[in-house]
Design a protein around this motif. Sequence first.
Motif, PDB file in Angstrom:
ATOM      1  N   SER A   6      40.299  36.055  41.558  1.00 34.07           N
ATOM      2  CA  SER A   6      41.629  36.135  42.147  1.00 34.07           C
ATOM      3  C   SER A   6      42.596  35.414  41.210  1.00 34.07           C
ATOM      4  O   SER A   6      42.403  34.252  40.870  1.00 34.07           O
ATOM      5  CB  SER A   6      41.626  35.473  43.522  1.00 34.07           C
ATOM      6  N   VAL A  98      41.285  40.424  40.601  1.00 34.27           N
ATOM      7  CA  VAL A  98      41.774  40.655  41.962  1.00 34.27           C
ATOM      8  C   VAL A  98      43.144  39.993  42.077  1.00 34.27           C
ATOM      9  O   VAL A  98      43.306  38.831  41.679  1.00 34.27           O
ATOM     10  CB  VAL A  98      40.811  40.037  43.006  1.00 34.27           C
ATOM     11  N   ALA A  99      44.123  40.722  42.608  1.00 40.64           N
ATOM     12  CA  ALA A  99      45.456  40.125  42.762  1.00 40.64           C
ATOM     13  C   ALA A  99      46.252  40.867  43.827  1.00 40.64           C
ATOM     14  O   ALA A  99      45.876  41.941  44.285  1.00 40.64           O
ATOM     15  CB  ALA A  99      46.208  40.147  41.435  1.00 40.64           C
ATOM     16  N   TYR A 100      47.381  40.264  44.173  1.00 36.46           N
ATOM     17  CA  TYR A 100      48.315  40.833  45.155  1.00 36.46           C
ATOM     18  C   TYR A 100      49.727  40.612  44.619  1.00 36.46           C
ATOM     19  O   TYR A 100      50.244  39.509  44.772  1.00 36.46           O
ATOM     20  CB  TYR A 100      48.143  40.126  46.497  1.00 36.46           C
ATOM     21  N   ALA A 102      48.109  43.591  42.089  1.00 33.91           N
ATOM     22  CA  ALA A 102      47.343  43.627  40.845  1.00 33.91           C
ATOM     23  C   ALA A 102      48.158  44.219  39.701  1.00 33.91           C
ATOM     24  O   ALA A 102      48.027  43.785  38.557  1.00 33.91           O
ATOM     25  CB  ALA A 102      46.052  44.413  41.035  1.00 33.91           C
ATOM     26  N   PHE A 106      48.010  41.787  36.560  1.00 35.10           N
ATOM     27  CA  PHE A 106      47.091  42.308  35.556  1.00 35.10           C
ATOM     28  C   PHE A 106      47.827  42.687  34.273  1.00 35.10           C
ATOM     29  O   PHE A 106      47.314  42.491  33.169  1.00 35.10           O
ATOM     30  CB  PHE A 106      46.318  43.518  36.091  1.00 35.10           C
ATOM     31  N   ALA A 126      40.636  46.132  37.831  1.00 31.45           N
ATOM     32  CA  ALA A 126      41.633  45.369  38.565  1.00 31.45           C
ATOM     33  C   ALA A 126      41.692  45.890  39.999  1.00 31.45           C
ATOM     34  O   ALA A 126      41.986  47.059  40.230  1.00 31.45           O
ATOM     35  CB  ALA A 126      42.999  45.489  37.893  1.00 31.45           C
ATOM     36  N   ASP A 128      43.361  45.750  43.666  1.00 28.79           N
ATOM     37  CA  ASP A 128      44.606  45.383  44.328  1.00 28.79           C
ATOM     38  C   ASP A 128      44.357  45.086  45.804  1.00 28.79           C
ATOM     39  O   ASP A 128      43.876  45.954  46.548  1.00 28.79           O
ATOM     40  CB  ASP A 128      45.616  46.521  44.184  1.00 28.79           C
TER      41      ASP A 128
END
Length: 189
Positions: A6, A98-100, A102, A106, A126, A128
């Motif tokens: 994350s 992992v991202a919010y 992504a 990324f 990646a 999302d």
Amino acid sequence: MEIYVSTDVETDGPIPGVYSMLSIGSAAYLPETNRPHSVFSANVETLPGAAQHPETMKWWRGQPEAWAACRQDPQTPEDAMRAYLAWLKALPGEPVFVAYPAAFDFMFVCWYLNRFAGENPFGWQALDIKTFAMALTGRSFLDTVKRNMPREWFDDLPYTHKALDDAVSQGALFCNMLAEHKRRLKARG
């Protein structure tokens, strides 16, 4: 084995290269946990000749504590990204970004890793969190926002616009969503 990384970045504009990544925070999660296995954070010097986006800097003026935190002891992009690459390679598994959201985080991480460390161990992996939430809730993409997500997905963790805090908070959110997904699969038999 996958390890979910994350990641949150703080920046002074919407795209890398023209604008700078100011801070990066990552929290690595092993499957079946919602506590970080390992964390990484670094503040990064701005790129020579880079601009600062006026709207982004207007937003930062309303976040003085977070701004001060991301400008404390910055490293050169080379030093920060080489240390990040070494941390990623030491993780016990294949890293999955992992991202919010992504798409934003990324873009910066991919560009900075390739430019300053010479490689990106994530490849194009990646994930999302918002898209995953859309699939779990059945909502439209634009209606899939945190206020519309089940409260049980959220741990009592701060969201401060400090990269590592936000990486840990969204990592726990992702892990809780993943556990919910696995419960649903198991219930279906």
